[in-house]
Design a protein around this motif. Structure first.
Motif, PDB file in Angstrom:
ATOM      1  N   SER A 114     -24.839  -6.310  -5.123  1.00 10.64           N
ATOM      2  CA  SER A 114     -26.276  -6.176  -5.338  1.00 10.64           C
ATOM      3  C   SER A 114     -26.955  -5.800  -4.019  1.00 10.64           C
ATOM      4  O   SER A 114     -26.317  -5.734  -2.968  1.00 10.64           O
ATOM      5  CB  SER A 114     -26.847  -7.494  -5.869  1.00 10.64           C
ATOM      6  OG  SER A 114     -26.644  -8.538  -4.933  1.00 10.64           O
ATOM      7  N   TYR A 115     -28.255  -5.583  -4.063  1.00  9.00           N
ATOM      8  CA  TYR A 115     -28.973  -5.083  -2.885  1.00  9.00           C
ATOM      9  C   TYR A 115     -28.788  -5.989  -1.672  1.00  9.00           C
ATOM     10  O   TYR A 115     -28.564  -5.512  -0.557  1.00  9.00           O
ATOM     11  CB  TYR A 115     -30.461  -4.946  -3.197  1.00  9.00           C
ATOM     12  CG  TYR A 115     -31.246  -4.389  -2.033  1.00  9.00           C
ATOM     13  CD1 TYR A 115     -31.343  -3.011  -1.837  1.00  9.00           C
ATOM     14  CD2 TYR A 115     -31.880  -5.230  -1.114  1.00  9.00           C
ATOM     15  CE1 TYR A 115     -32.041  -2.483  -0.764  1.00  9.00           C
ATOM     16  CE2 TYR A 115     -32.578  -4.713  -0.039  1.00  9.00           C
ATOM     17  CZ  TYR A 115     -32.658  -3.345   0.135  1.00  9.00           C
ATOM     18  OH  TYR A 115     -33.345  -2.833   1.204  1.00  9.00           O
ATOM     19  N   ASP A 116     -28.857  -7.310  -1.868  1.00 12.69           N
ATOM     20  CA  ASP A 116     -28.732  -8.226  -0.736  1.00 12.69           C
ATOM     21  C   ASP A 116     -27.336  -8.825  -0.600  1.00 12.69           C
ATOM     22  O   ASP A 116     -27.096  -9.676   0.256  1.00 12.69           O
ATOM     23  CB  ASP A 116     -29.775  -9.348  -0.829  1.00 12.69           C
ATOM     24  CG  ASP A 116     -29.588 -10.221  -2.069  1.00 12.69           C
ATOM     25  OD1 ASP A 116     -28.658  -9.955  -2.864  1.00 12.69           O
ATOM     26  OD2 ASP A 116     -30.391 -11.155  -2.251  1.00 12.69           O
ATOM     27  N   GLY A 163     -27.576  -2.731   3.435  1.00 11.23           N
ATOM     28  CA  GLY A 163     -26.629  -2.360   4.479  1.00 11.23           C
ATOM     29  C   GLY A 163     -26.061  -3.505   5.288  1.00 11.23           C
ATOM     30  O   GLY A 163     -25.347  -3.274   6.262  1.00 11.23           O
ATOM     31  N   LEU A 164     -26.310  -4.744   4.882  1.00 12.72           N
ATOM     32  CA  LEU A 164     -25.892  -5.898   5.679  1.00 12.72           C
ATOM     33  C   LEU A 164     -24.603  -6.553   5.188  1.00 12.72           C
ATOM     34  O   LEU A 164     -24.028  -7.386   5.887  1.00 12.72           O
ATOM     35  CB  LEU A 164     -27.014  -6.949   5.707  1.00 12.72           C
ATOM     36  CG  LEU A 164     -28.343  -6.481   6.305  1.00 12.72           C
ATOM     37  CD1 LEU A 164     -29.369  -7.599   6.236  1.00 12.72           C
ATOM     38  CD2 LEU A 164     -28.149  -5.992   7.734  1.00 12.72           C
ATOM     39  N   ASP A 180     -29.144  -3.360  -8.277  1.00 11.19           N
ATOM     40  CA  ASP A 180     -29.586  -3.903  -6.991  1.00 11.19           C
ATOM     41  C   ASP A 180     -30.087  -5.332  -7.116  1.00 11.19           C
ATOM     42  O   ASP A 180     -29.878  -6.161  -6.217  1.00 11.19           O
ATOM     43  CB  ASP A 180     -30.697  -3.025  -6.403  1.00 11.19           C
ATOM     44  CG  ASP A 180     -30.147  -1.832  -5.636  1.00 11.19           C
ATOM     45  OD1 ASP A 180     -28.914  -1.725  -5.499  1.00 11.19           O
ATOM     46  OD2 ASP A 180     -30.957  -1.012  -5.168  1.00 11.19           O
ATOM     47  N   ASP A 181     -30.765  -5.653  -8.218  1.00 10.98           N
ATOM     48  CA  ASP A 181     -31.291  -7.015  -8.366  1.00 10.98           C
ATOM     49  C   ASP A 181     -30.243  -8.001  -8.864  1.00 10.98           C
ATOM     50  O   ASP A 181     -30.516  -9.192  -9.007  1.00 10.98           O
ATOM     51  CB  ASP A 181     -32.523  -7.034  -9.274  1.00 10.98           C
ATOM     52  CG  ASP A 181     -32.216  -6.599 -10.714  1.00 10.98           C
ATOM     53  OD1 ASP A 181     -31.034  -6.418 -11.063  1.00 10.98           O
ATOM     54  OD2 ASP A 181     -33.191  -6.441 -11.483  1.00 10.98           O
ATOM     55  N   GLY A 182     -29.009  -7.509  -9.136  1.00  8.30           N
ATOM     56  CA  GLY A 182     -27.912  -8.378  -9.552  1.00  8.30           C
ATOM     57  C   GLY A 182     -27.969  -8.823 -10.996  1.00  8.30           C
ATOM     58  O   GLY A 182     -27.104  -9.580 -11.444  1.00  8.30           O
ATOM     59  N   SER A 183     -28.970  -8.352 -11.751  1.00  7.81           N
ATOM     60  CA  SER A 183     -29.145  -8.838 -13.119  1.00  7.81           C
ATOM     61  C   SER A 183     -28.221  -8.168 -14.117  1.00  7.81           C
ATOM     62  O   SER A 183     -27.913  -8.743 -15.166  1.00  7.81           O
ATOM     63  CB  SER A 183     -30.594  -8.608 -13.567  1.00  7.81           C
ATOM     64  OG  SER A 183     -30.868  -7.206 -13.696  1.00  7.81           O
TER      65      SER A 183
END
Length: 230
Positions: free
Chosen positions: A98-100, A45-46, A148-151
């Motif tokens: 991705s997640y981050d 969410g950032l 999420d992990d961008g992989s």
């Protein structure tokens, strides 16, 4: 939650349960009023992603730049992809993250040197964009989601009217899911090992679930009795 009002020249917005609605502005430009559209948000969410639209000189058309927003730094352009457009106008959008938010799925639309309209999916990471490409012999590709992990990125490779579901793993070349009935991949699990999408052709389309490892055979989800094909 991130989004944009359905008005031109508008700002994006970010909503959180604790803070409510927050307006997200496009970066200032020398002339005109850019509009900002937010299309995706990171899992934590950032980070919100989208694009800002700018008037070209003379006001006859617009171009767009992929944007990344983070609290404290605001909306920042992801830069210009290594593409030459016949008219000097490249429309670039950030679609998913991705997640981050460290890996971002980007889509570019442009006219090549012969004037043909092209679409290119790309991955933004570590400050630069890289092309994802299509299966050998295909004309183009579409990427729709990133894990999420961008992989892992999923989408489909296109030749004429035929689409083939593919994955791009760890920045590599696209790889089909091993079954020609799988036409498109539309979603991916957090670790990239599970993919959902569309199988078959109209009017007999249905959803599927594909998992890496094992036989790799998809699970066709079917259509409930009385429902139309999706």
């Amino acid at each position: 939650m991130a989004g944009s009002p359905e008005t031109t020249g508008s700002s994006g917005f970010l909503w959180t349960e604790s803070g409510g609605m927050q307006v997200v502005e496009a970066p200032p430009v020398s002339s005109g009023s850019p509009g900002l559209m937010l299309d995706g948000i990171s899992g934590d969410g950032l980070v919100a992603v989208g694009h800002a639209s700018f008037d070209d000189p003379g006001g006859s058309s617009t171009r767009s730049e992929a944007m990344r927003w983070r609290a404290g730094t605001g909306a920042v352009s992801l830069g210009t992809p290594p593409i030459t457009d016949a008219n000097g106008r490249i429309s670039v959008r950030a679609m998913d993250a991705s997640y981050d938010g460290s890996a971002i799925l980007v889509w570019a639309s442009y006219r090549d040197t012969t004037g043909v309209l092209r679409d290119e999916p790309m991955l933004w990471s570590n400050g630069s964009m890289s092309f994802l490409g299509a299966l050998a012999g295909d004309e183009s590709s579409v990427a729709l989601a990133i894990s999420d992990d961008g992989s892992t990125i999923v989408g489909h490779s296109i030749l004429g009217t035929r689409g083939t579901a593919v994955r791009w793993v760890n920045g590599g070349q696209p790889v089909g899911l091993g079954n020609p009935v799988l036409r498109a991949a539309t979603g991916v699990s957090p670790n990239g090992n599970h993919v959902v999408g569309i199988a078959g052709s109209w009017p007999n389309e249905q959803g599927y679930l594909w998992s890496s490892g094992g036989t790799g055979d998809p699970v066709l989800l079917g259509v409930p009795d009385g429902a139309e094909q999706t």
